[in-house]
Design a protein around this motif. Structure first.
Motif, PDB file in Angstrom:
ATOM      1  N   HIS A 215       0.762  -1.252   0.109  1.00 58.22           N
ATOM      2  CA  HIS A 215      -0.066   0.033   0.054  1.00 58.22           C
ATOM      3  C   HIS A 215       0.939   1.317   0.052  1.00 58.22           C
ATOM      4  N   GLU A 216       1.679   1.281   0.933  1.00 58.02           N
ATOM      5  CA  GLU A 216       2.389   2.542   1.066  1.00 58.02           C
ATOM      6  C   GLU A 216       3.585   2.869  -0.020  1.00 58.02           C
ATOM      7  N   THR A 217       4.037   1.771  -0.433  1.00 53.34           N
ATOM      8  CA  THR A 217       5.013   2.075  -1.649  1.00 53.34           C
ATOM      9  C   THR A 217       4.310   2.372  -3.119  1.00 53.34           C
ATOM     10  N   SER A 218       3.193   1.600  -3.247  1.00 48.05           N
ATOM     11  CA  SER A 218       2.369   1.851  -4.392  1.00 48.05           C
ATOM     12  C   SER A 218       1.703   3.092  -4.433  1.00 48.05           C
ATOM     13  N   ALA A 219       1.224   3.670  -3.284  1.00 45.19           N
ATOM     14  CA  ALA A 219       0.687   4.754  -3.273  1.00 45.19           C
ATOM     15  C   ALA A 219       1.754   5.875  -3.432  1.00 45.19           C
ATOM     16  N   SER A 220       2.992   6.078  -3.080  1.00 36.90           N
ATOM     17  CA  SER A 220       4.042   7.120  -3.312  1.00 36.90           C
ATOM     18  C   SER A 220       4.283   6.936  -4.761  1.00 36.90           C
ATOM     19  N   ALA A 221       4.401   5.710  -5.400  1.00 34.65           N
ATOM     20  CA  ALA A 221       4.870   5.559  -6.699  1.00 34.65           C
ATOM     21  C   ALA A 221       3.787   6.002  -7.697  1.00 34.65           C
ATOM     22  N   LEU A 222       2.495   5.878  -7.441  1.00 31.87           N
ATOM     23  CA  LEU A 222       1.415   6.477  -8.158  1.00 31.87           C
ATOM     24  C   LEU A 222       1.284   7.872  -8.094  1.00 31.87           C
ATOM     25  N   ALA A 223       1.362   8.324  -7.039  1.00 29.41           N
ATOM     26  CA  ALA A 223       1.233   9.904  -6.699  1.00 29.41           C
ATOM     27  C   ALA A 223       2.332  10.782  -7.551  1.00 29.41           C
ATOM     28  N   TRP A 224       3.553  10.161  -7.256  1.00 27.60           N
ATOM     29  CA  TRP A 224       4.690  10.819  -8.158  1.00 27.60           C
ATOM     30  C   TRP A 224       4.339  10.798  -9.604  1.00 27.60           C
ATOM     31  N   THR A 225       3.890   9.558  -9.886  1.00 30.25           N
ATOM     32  CA  THR A 225       3.633   9.361 -11.413  1.00 30.25           C
ATOM     33  C   THR A 225       2.508  10.324 -11.916  1.00 30.25           C
ATOM     34  N   LEU A 226       1.427  10.458 -11.320  1.00 30.30           N
ATOM     35  CA  LEU A 226       0.469  11.678 -11.539  1.00 30.30           C
ATOM     36  C   LEU A 226       0.849  12.913 -11.651  1.00 30.30           C
ATOM     37  N   PHE A 227       1.814  13.132 -10.692  1.00 26.79           N
ATOM     38  CA  PHE A 227       2.529  14.474 -10.694  1.00 26.79           C
ATOM     39  C   PHE A 227       3.176  14.700 -12.065  1.00 26.79           C
ATOM     40  N   LEU A 228       3.906  13.735 -12.458  1.00 26.50           N
ATOM     41  CA  LEU A 228       4.675  13.681 -13.548  1.00 26.50           C
ATOM     42  C   LEU A 228       3.733  14.060 -14.946  1.00 26.50           C
ATOM     43  N   MET A 229       2.835  13.279 -14.756  1.00 24.65           N
ATOM     44  CA  MET A 229       1.754  13.375 -16.051  1.00 24.65           C
ATOM     45  C   MET A 229       1.295  14.888 -16.184  1.00 24.65           C
ATOM     46  N   ALA A 230       1.174  15.483 -14.821  1.00 30.11           N
ATOM     47  CA  ALA A 230       0.607  16.738 -14.960  1.00 30.11           C
ATOM     48  C   ALA A 230       1.682  17.863 -15.356  1.00 30.11           C
ATOM     49  N   ALA A 231       2.597  17.531 -14.851  1.00 27.15           N
ATOM     50  CA  ALA A 231       4.014  18.332 -15.462  1.00 27.15           C
ATOM     51  C   ALA A 231       4.487  18.162 -16.801  1.00 27.15           C
ATOM     52  N   PHE A 232       4.051  16.943 -17.505  1.00 30.27           N
ATOM     53  CA  PHE A 232       4.712  16.828 -18.806  1.00 30.27           C
ATOM     54  C   PHE A 232       3.340  16.156 -19.520  1.00 30.27           C
ATOM     55  N   PRO A 233       2.240  17.205 -19.964  1.00 31.39           N
ATOM     56  CA  PRO A 233       1.081  16.725 -20.445  1.00 31.39           C
ATOM     57  C   PRO A 233       1.280  16.110 -21.952  1.00 31.39           C
ATOM     58  N   GLU A 234       2.484  16.204 -22.625  1.00 27.49           N
ATOM     59  CA  GLU A 234       2.382  15.714 -23.781  1.00 27.49           C
ATOM     60  C   GLU A 234       2.717  14.181 -23.487  1.00 27.49           C
ATOM     61  N   TRP A 235       3.280  13.878 -22.600  1.00 30.08           N
ATOM     62  CA  TRP A 235       3.273  12.411 -22.171  1.00 30.08           C
ATOM     63  C   TRP A 235       2.073  11.714 -21.502  1.00 30.08           C
ATOM     64  N   GLN A 236       1.304  12.668 -20.736  1.00 24.70           N
ATOM     65  CA  GLN A 236      -0.057  12.408 -20.444  1.00 24.70           C
ATOM     66  C   GLN A 236      -1.106  12.178 -21.514  1.00 24.70           C
ATOM     67  N   ASN A 237      -0.830  12.885 -22.513  1.00 24.16           N
ATOM     68  CA  ASN A 237      -2.040  12.662 -23.562  1.00 24.16           C
ATOM     69  C   ASN A 237      -1.669  11.317 -24.505  1.00 24.16           C
ATOM     70  N   ARG A 238      -0.350  10.781 -24.358  1.00 25.64           N
ATOM     71  CA  ARG A 238      -0.119   9.627 -25.169  1.00 25.64           C
ATOM     72  C   ARG A 238      -0.286   8.630 -24.471  1.00 25.64           C
ATOM     73  N   VAL A 239      -0.202   8.719 -22.923  1.00 24.83           N
ATOM     74  CA  VAL A 239      -0.694   7.713 -22.062  1.00 24.83           C
ATOM     75  C   VAL A 239      -2.372   7.293 -22.047  1.00 24.83           C
ATOM     76  N   ALA A 240      -2.908   8.608 -22.169  1.00 24.41           N
ATOM     77  CA  ALA A 240      -4.420   8.504 -22.178  1.00 24.41           C
ATOM     78  C   ALA A 240      -4.886   7.792 -23.587  1.00 24.41           C
ATOM     79  N   ALA A 241      -4.224   8.299 -24.635  1.00 25.12           N
ATOM     80  CA  ALA A 241      -4.451   7.643 -26.079  1.00 25.12           C
ATOM     81  C   ALA A 241      -4.282   6.136 -26.002  1.00 25.12           C
ATOM     82  N   GLU A 242      -3.161   5.641 -25.420  1.00 25.08           N
ATOM     83  CA  GLU A 242      -3.060   4.289 -25.347  1.00 25.08           C
ATOM     84  C   GLU A 242      -4.188   3.573 -24.523  1.00 25.08           C
ATOM     85  N   ALA A 243      -4.420   4.209 -23.535  1.00 26.08           N
ATOM     86  CA  ALA A 243      -5.437   3.404 -22.693  1.00 26.08           C
ATOM     87  C   ALA A 243      -6.814   3.426 -23.276  1.00 26.08           C
ATOM     88  N   LEU A 244      -6.943   4.557 -24.356  1.00 25.51           N
ATOM     89  CA  LEU A 244      -8.431   4.823 -24.896  1.00 25.51           C
ATOM     90  C   LEU A 244      -8.462   3.748 -26.058  1.00 25.51           C
TER      91      LEU A 244
END
Length: 449
Positions: free
Chosen positions: A266-295
């Protein structure tokens, strides 16, 4: 932009200055030279320790001769009230027996069986966030809730809103903020007879968490005896005998293991996921690519995870920049010689994923966020030699494969529905508690995609 990291201290610092910085945050207490050094020695009147970044030395400690470098008993002092004799803290034959029982529950075939529970948790997280669209959210709170839900669904087949599960989660939130990753006992060699002083609040919270886990464990033991237990991780672990002795975990042993499953899962996954979402917000071009892949995936299935390559690379890069457990400490059991230095017996060997993952002599652009690096020659080499978010060797995290499915799955589920945006003036500052968290949380704006 470069993702934030703590400002390292000057190379020269008195013991008093170091201890003051250490109490505030162990990451910023370390000197800047550790991002380039192959090895560094720290001497005080109380202890001698050595941080190693050189890949062959790390391989010696973690992979080739792990029995000669057991986990330091000093590190366990701060976690003992909660974790008891869990597999995270033990060494030698006790640890070997525990891994023989635990490891079969996390084999490849079992991961496929746990996937539906992970998917339910991810969807539940998406649903909970709908009422918060357009608002500013503290992401660590969101990911902690989601990761805890994954653990309870996969381990005990109950969601996070189960009465006991909810209580464990709430009490653990307080516990994790009270506990530093390393306490002073890790660096000051207290005599064995001297009592370890944990705060009354720490001991009380740990006792309450263990009591709640005991209720879940005993209930599962009763279900196993009655022949109507769910086929989940708890049942698998509690019914797996040690192939050498034929003994299963008793109730007290299982409480210790559940405590570390919750901490590690729980603790380690929560940390990793939170920083990943921050990085997605900081680098929106990568966020859009990940979203397109998911969709692009018609259905979210276990087999579809192999097609979420961008999600996996992004999550892997987040683990590089913000490894949940930034430092691991081992202890020598005999005199050693590293890089022409003599290391006395019982020296502390510090392996720091935090510094190794950003090492300036190994990684190209080590402080930059670049998920594409994993396809480069440098990235492939460093992944083999300088990337250990789950440790390495026999003591590699049992749940490493579990985490590498859970993280990309939840990331892709969230990004196919929402967009995460930075908030001006709220840049996170990494600090080490039980894991790498943000000093004042990670605040992002949630927008419907």
């Amino acid at each position: 932009m470069k993702p934030p990291k703590p400002s390292a201290r000057a190379d020269k610092a008195s013991l008093r200055q170091y201890m003051r910085l250490f109490r505030q945050d162990i990451l910023s207490a370390q000197p800047q030279r550790l991002y380039r050094a192959w090895m560094a020695e720290f001497r005080t009147p109380f202890f001698r320790s050595y941080l190693v970044n050189q890949p062959d030395l790390i391989a010696t400690v973690l992979k080739e001769r792990p029995q000669d470098f057991p986990k330091s008993g000093r590190i366990s002092e701060g976690l003992r009230p909660l974790l008891g004799q869990s597999v995270f803290l033990t060494n030698g034959e006790v640890w070997k027996r525990q891994r023989r029982i635990i490891d079969p529950a996390f084999e490849g075939g079992r991961l496929k069986e746990t996937f539906p529970a992970m998917l339910e948790s991810a969807q539940a997280s998406v649903d909970r966030l709908r009422e918060r669209v357009g608002s500013e959210i503290e992401v660590e709170e969101v990911t902690s809730h989601t990761a805890a839900d994954v653990i309870f669904r996969t381990l005990f087949s109950v969601p996070i809103d189960h009465e006991i599960a909810a209580q464990v989660f709430e009490k653990f939130r307080g516990y994790q903020r009270e506990q530093p990753l390393l306490n002073l006992a890790a660096f000051v060699p207290l005599p064995a007879w001297m009592p370890r002083f944990h705060s009354h609040r720490t001991r009380k919270t740990a006792k309450e968490i263990r009591s709640l886990i005991s209720c879940l464990t005993q209930e599962r033991a009763d279900q196993i005896a009655a022949g109507n237990a769910p086929d989940d991780l708890a049942t698998k672990i509690m019914t797996t005998p040690d192939p050498d002795t034929g003994r299963c975990f008793d109730t007290e042993e299982m409480i210790d293991q559940v405590a570390i499953f919750f901490l590690a899962g729980h603790e380690t996954s929560a940390s990793a996921l939170a920083w990943t979402l921050f990085l997605m917000a900081a680098f929106p071009e990568w966020q859009n690519r990940v979203a397109a892949e998911a969709l692009a995936q018609e259905r979210v299935t276990f087999s579809a995870m192999n097609r979420l390559r961008l999600s996996r690379d992004v999550f892997r890069e987040a683990l590089r920049l913000y490894p949940p457990v930034p430092m691991m400490v081992r202890e020598t059991t005999c005199p050693e010689r590293f890089r022409n230095r003599d290391l006395p017996n019982r020296s502390q060997i510090v392996v720091s994923p935090w510094h190794l993952h950003r090492h300036e002599r190994m990684w190209d652009r080590p402080d930059e966020f670049d998920p594409g690096r994993w396809a480069t020659d440098n990235g492939k080499t460093c992944q083999r030699e300088a990337y250990i978010p789950f440790s390495a060797g026999p003591r590699v995290c049992t749940g490493a494969a579990f985490a590498m499915i859970e993280g990309p799955l939840i990331l892709s589920m969230l990004l196919r529905t929402y967009r995460f945006e930075l908030i001006e003036g709220k840049s996170p500052v990494p600090v080490a508690h039980l894991t790498v968290r943000s000093k004042d949380g990670i605040w992002l704006r949630l927008v419907e995609r």
